[in-house]
Design a protein around this motif. Structure first.
Motif, PDB file in Angstrom:
ATOM      1  N   ASN A 641       0.838  -1.189   0.000  1.00  0.00           N
ATOM      2  CA  ASN A 641       0.000   0.000   0.000  1.00  0.00           C
ATOM      3  C   ASN A 641       0.878   1.245   0.000  1.00  0.00           C
ATOM      4  N   PRO A 642       0.936   1.975  -1.131  1.00  0.00           N
ATOM      5  CA  PRO A 642       1.821   3.154  -1.183  1.00  0.00           C
ATOM      6  C   PRO A 642       1.421   4.256  -0.215  1.00  0.00           C
ATOM      7  N   ARG A 643       0.164   4.256   0.251  1.00  0.00           N
ATOM      8  CA  ARG A 643      -0.253   5.294   1.197  1.00  0.00           C
ATOM      9  C   ARG A 643       0.460   5.169   2.533  1.00  0.00           C
ATOM     10  N   VAL A 644       0.814   3.948   2.900  1.00  0.00           N
ATOM     11  CA  VAL A 644       1.527   3.744   4.167  1.00  0.00           C
ATOM     12  C   VAL A 644       2.921   3.175   3.917  1.00  0.00           C
ATOM     13  N   GLY A 645       3.348   3.216   2.651  1.00  0.00           N
ATOM     14  CA  GLY A 645       4.641   2.640   2.304  1.00  0.00           C
ATOM     15  C   GLY A 645       5.794   3.269   3.052  1.00  0.00           C
ATOM     16  N   ASN A 646       5.682   4.559   3.383  1.00  0.00           N
ATOM     17  CA  ASN A 646       6.771   5.225   4.106  1.00  0.00           C
ATOM     18  C   ASN A 646       6.898   4.717   5.546  1.00  0.00           C
ATOM     19  N   LEU A 647       5.871   4.025   6.050  1.00  0.00           N
ATOM     20  CA  LEU A 647       5.922   3.479   7.410  1.00  0.00           C
ATOM     21  C   LEU A 647       6.601   2.111   7.452  1.00  0.00           C
ATOM     22  N   TYR A 648       6.710   1.479   6.283  1.00  0.00           N
ATOM     23  CA  TYR A 648       7.341   0.156   6.217  1.00  0.00           C
ATOM     24  C   TYR A 648       8.851   0.342   6.167  1.00  0.00           C
ATOM     25  N   ASP A 649       9.552  -0.153   7.155  1.00  0.00           N
ATOM     26  CA  ASP A 649      11.008  -0.013   7.176  1.00  0.00           C
ATOM     27  C   ASP A 649      11.585  -1.104   8.067  1.00  0.00           C
ATOM     28  N   ALA A 650      12.370  -1.993   7.464  1.00  0.00           N
ATOM     29  CA  ALA A 650      12.964  -3.091   8.221  1.00  0.00           C
ATOM     30  C   ALA A 650      14.002  -2.602   9.222  1.00  0.00           C
ATOM     31  N   LEU A 651      14.415  -1.332   9.116  1.00  0.00           N
ATOM     32  CA  LEU A 651      15.353  -0.759  10.085  1.00  0.00           C
ATOM     33  C   LEU A 651      14.635  -0.042  11.218  1.00  0.00           C
ATOM     34  N   HIS A 652      13.327  -0.246  11.324  1.00  0.00           N
ATOM     35  CA  HIS A 652      12.581   0.316  12.452  1.00  0.00           C
ATOM     36  C   HIS A 652      13.163  -0.265  13.745  1.00  0.00           C
ATOM     37  N   PRO A 653      13.385   0.559  14.766  1.00  0.00           N
ATOM     38  CA  PRO A 653      13.984   0.059  16.008  1.00  0.00           C
ATOM     39  C   PRO A 653      13.276  -1.160  16.587  1.00  0.00           C
ATOM     40  N   SER A 654      11.956  -1.209  16.486  1.00  0.00           N
ATOM     41  CA  SER A 654      11.226  -2.368  17.027  1.00  0.00           C
ATOM     42  C   SER A 654      11.582  -3.643  16.280  1.00  0.00           C
ATOM     43  N   VAL A 655      11.720  -3.545  14.962  1.00  0.00           N
ATOM     44  CA  VAL A 655      12.094  -4.715  14.158  1.00  0.00           C
ATOM     45  C   VAL A 655      13.511  -5.166  14.520  1.00  0.00           C
ATOM     46  N   LEU A 656      14.427  -4.209  14.641  1.00  0.00           N
ATOM     47  CA  LEU A 656      15.811  -4.556  14.968  1.00  0.00           C
ATOM     48  C   LEU A 656      15.918  -5.182  16.356  1.00  0.00           C
TER      49      LEU A 656
END
Length: 754
Positions: A641-656
């Protein structure tokens, strides 16, 4: 009220001229709300001001001349606060700015509403009245709702206007911004493989050859009439005569005296056939929609159906005349594996997907092929991309449309620099995968899309960390037979002798549908996909496992990976079926061959299974972390979903932090774990993962040389000192800055991309 809103927005969306669209907007709003004045101001971020672009009630001579600074007046206040402002006596307010040119002295009541798109204020819509009063809640609600709906229509409206005024080959719309799908730079010509057959996808365009457009329209009408004749003949034995009369109505509507005459007039005015058809059909359909009589309102549906059929034939004719460019930039609503298979690899240079995001399936395929991709670019209608000269910048997520030759020259230099860097990486591909301090890494490849390309450097890899078996299923028109699968899997297993090949069982659903097994779900990523589907269809699962086991005879390097596991019961059932398939194959070969028992692993991508690792480690041999879906589920972000695409990030602190905990736990359990998601093929990602203690990475073959080159220049002790700072970061941006600073200190940053 809802009908009025819809018609106002439709009128703006369908008008190719921005000035005319805004003029119609203010008049329609003024009439709908029965007020004395309506105006619209658009934001100019270069000049930091709002420009009066249309008004019905103020001095029209001020249009395009009067500008109000972002911090000035009531207009600027609306923009600053990003919410409606409703005043009974605007001229008494301290923020009121006297602007003699607009002649608004007679107005007292003021209601201003921001027009916002993706957190950015595009403009301000206002209504005014001479009587001192606060506009009602209904009026304010109407304006707010209109502003929300207008936002998506007005964004990049200037680009759409320029596009509509030029022929497709000479349109100049500058730069479009999307989401980074796959890195790299390419220059080529836009090619729409599967044009959308609906009027929403058609941009209004002029033509300098009305005779040719008229001829194309007549041919489409002729084919459409013949189609109606066939339909009427086919249905004559099943429908009463009064029902069949609809086909006669369609014939009459296509005649010159009805829609045909109107369309011919539009073509004579210089519009192309598609645009003329769109303008006339939508005009008549709206007229029927506005009628009070229910029967007559339904005729709007007939008009649209008729127009749709003519449009289909126009597009089919157009598609047949489009030759495949020498350098193809594939453009589609959603790029699929089937589309990629239709374009010769030597001609495909880039992908533009109007939908999708950084880790959508199309982006992953682009990275596997080593071609740049930009996702979520929907400012231009699909058909407008056809034939355009494009520069696709996969590093920045930019697309330059009809760029000047000087710009093309600059980008060609960047492409040459990229090639030089890649040659530097390739020169060390034969060296061991280890760090500067001697720590050994297993560097494997993700495979399945282009076997011939992926096996050319098999001697320099440590095996296949993820073979996506779904691609052979997706590009067929039916389920592949057991024998067909055996041949496919044998080719992969023999291509990596004495090295592990991890084959993931069929993982379809989500953004990977099978054309012959459609699944309709409101939320497919949380639905029937991966192991959930194949366990419900053991006849599919068993045939695939049998094919894998037979292909492994004589090779002995097969590992089986189970996707989308969220529950231990799914593991138990999968193991039962694998055991059953092994006994079946063993019985079938009748001791003529030894049937090796493969190791079985589970993908860690659904967060729930992360909390059952001790139990999981007792059931299976290894695990592989799919960072793409794990990120999606941890952050609750649809990666398509490009509307929330900027929120998808594998380097998000929670993911790390989740990956760090996972690494510590698997190490304590002595449970072999590898990373097979896209994060393992990114320089920043692989350094962080290495600092966490992971030493088995699987990536697309294009990234293998770069990652090996980078790791050979890194000391693990330095990375481990950096890890606490990374895990303490509060945003992905901070994480990137930390690692980039580290790379810069080691003089490596400028050697990772041009």
């Amino acid at each position: 009220m809802l009908g009025q809103l819809r018609r106002i927005v439709q009128d703006v969306a369908q008008e190719p001229s921005l000035a005319n669209a805004l003029a119609g907007l203010v008049s329609n709003v003024k009439n709908a709300l029965q007020t004395e004045c309506c105006s619209v101001y658009l934001a100019d971020y270069q000049q930091q001001q709002f420009m009066l672009m249309a008004t019905d009630g103020l001095n029209k001579d001020a249009i395009g001349k009067v500008a109000i600074g972002f911090s000035e007046g009531l207009i600027g206040w609306v923009g600053q606060r990003e919410e409606p402002i409703n005043l009974a006596a605007a001229h008494l307010h301290p923020r009121f700015k006297v602007t003699p040119e607009v002649s608004e002295d007679c107005f007292s009541a003021f209601l201003g509403c921001p027009i916002i798109h993706h957190r950015k204020v595009l403009g301000v819509l206002t209504i005014q009245q001479s009587a001192s009063r606060v506009f009602s809640e209904d009026e304010e609600s109407f304006l707010v709702t209109l502003g929300v709906q207008l936002a998506s229509v007005l964004v990049n409206a200037e680009m759409r206007e320029l596009a509509s005024q030029s022929s497709p080959k000479h349109v100049h719309v500058g730069q479009l911004q999307g989401l980074i799908g796959a890195p790299g730079i390419a220059i080529g010509q836009g090619f729409v493989l599967q044009p959308a057959s609906d009027f929403d996808a058609i941009s209004l365009q002029k033509s300098d050859d009305p005779e040719k457009e008229l001829s194309r329209f007549y041919r489409a009408v002729k084919v459409t009439k013949a189609e109606f004749n066939r339909l009427a003949e086919r249905m004559s034995g099943h429908l009463p005569p009064d029902a069949l009369a609809i086909f006669d109505v369609y014939h009459q509507l296509l005649d010159a005296a009805s829609l045909g005459n109107e369309i011919e007039a539009q073509i004579a005015e210089g519009w192309c056939a598609k645009s003329s058809l769109k303008r006339v059909v939508e005009k008549f359909a709206r007229q029927f929609d506005d009628m009070d009589d229910a029967y007559l309102r339904e005729r709007g549906t007939d008009i649209r159906d008729l127009g749709q059929r003519v449009l289909n034939h126009l597009l089919e004719t157009e598609q047949r005349h489009h030759k495949l460019p020498e350098h193809v930039v594939l453009v589609a609503e959603n790029v699929t594996a089937t589309m990629l298979a239709e374009i010769p690899r030597v001609q495909l240079v880039a992908i533009v997907s109007l939908k999708g995001s950084v880790n959508s399936h199309a982006a992953i395929m682009a990275r596997a092929l080593g071609i740049p991709a930009v996702m979520g670019v929907d400012e231009l209608p699909l058909m407008q991309w056809q034939g355009q000269q494009l520069i696709v910048d996969g590093y920045q997520g930019n697309i330059l449309v009809s760029p000047a030759e000087a710009i093309c020259h600059e980008y060609r230099q960047l492409m040459n620099k990229d090639a030089e860097l890649n040659a530097r990486y390739q020169a060390e591909l034969h060296l061991p995968g280890q760090s500067a301090c001697g720590a050994r890494f297993n560097l494997m490849v993700n495979s399945g899309l282009a076997i011939e390309l992926e096996t050319t450097q098999s001697e320099f890899t440590d095996g296949v960390g993820l073979y996506r078996t779904e691609f052979p299923f997706i590009i067929r028109s039916r389920f592949p037979t057991e024998q067909e699968q055996i041949e496919l899997y044998s080719k992969v297993l023999t291509g990596y002798p004495d090295k592990p090949v991890v084959m993931r069982t069929l993982d379809v659903g989500g953004d990977k549908p099978l054309p012959y097994f459609p699944i309709s779900e409101e939320n497919p990523f949380l639905g029937w996909r991966g192991i959930r589907l194949t366990l419900d269809h053991p006849e599919i699962f068993l045939v695939q496992i049998r094919a894998m086991l037979k292909a492994n005879i004589g090779n002995g390097n097969l590992h089986i990976l189970l996707p989308m596991i969220s529950d231990l019961a799914e593991v138990d059932e999968s193991l039962r079926l694998i055991k059953q398939a092994w006994f079946e194959v063993d019985d079938e070969v009748n001791q003529q061959h030894v049937v090796p028992k493969p190791k079985v692993g589970v993908m860690i991508e659904v967060p729930s299974i992360m909390y059952q690792l001790p139990e999981l480690a007792r059931k299976v041999d290894f695990c592989s972390v799919g960072t793409n879906d794990l990120t999606q589920y941890l952050l609750a972000v649809d990666r398509n979903n490009p509307r929330v695409g900027n929120l998808y990030d594998a380097l998000h602190p929670s993911v790390l932090r989740a990956l760090h905990q996972l690494g510590q736990q698997t190490h304590g359990l002595q449970f072999p774990a590898s990373i097979c998601g896209e994060l393992a093929g990114e320089p920043i990602g692989v350094l962080i993962l290495a600092a966490m203690g992971f030493n088995r990475f699987s990536m697309n073959h294009r990234n293998l040389a770069k990652i090996k080159w980078l790791l050979r220049r890194i000391d693990l002790s330095e990375l481990k000192l950096l890890l606490p700072e990374i895990l303490a970061c509060q945003s992905p941006k901070q994480v990137r800055l930390q690692v980039q600073r580290f790379l810069d200190q080691k003089q490596l940053l400028n050697q990772l991309r041009a």
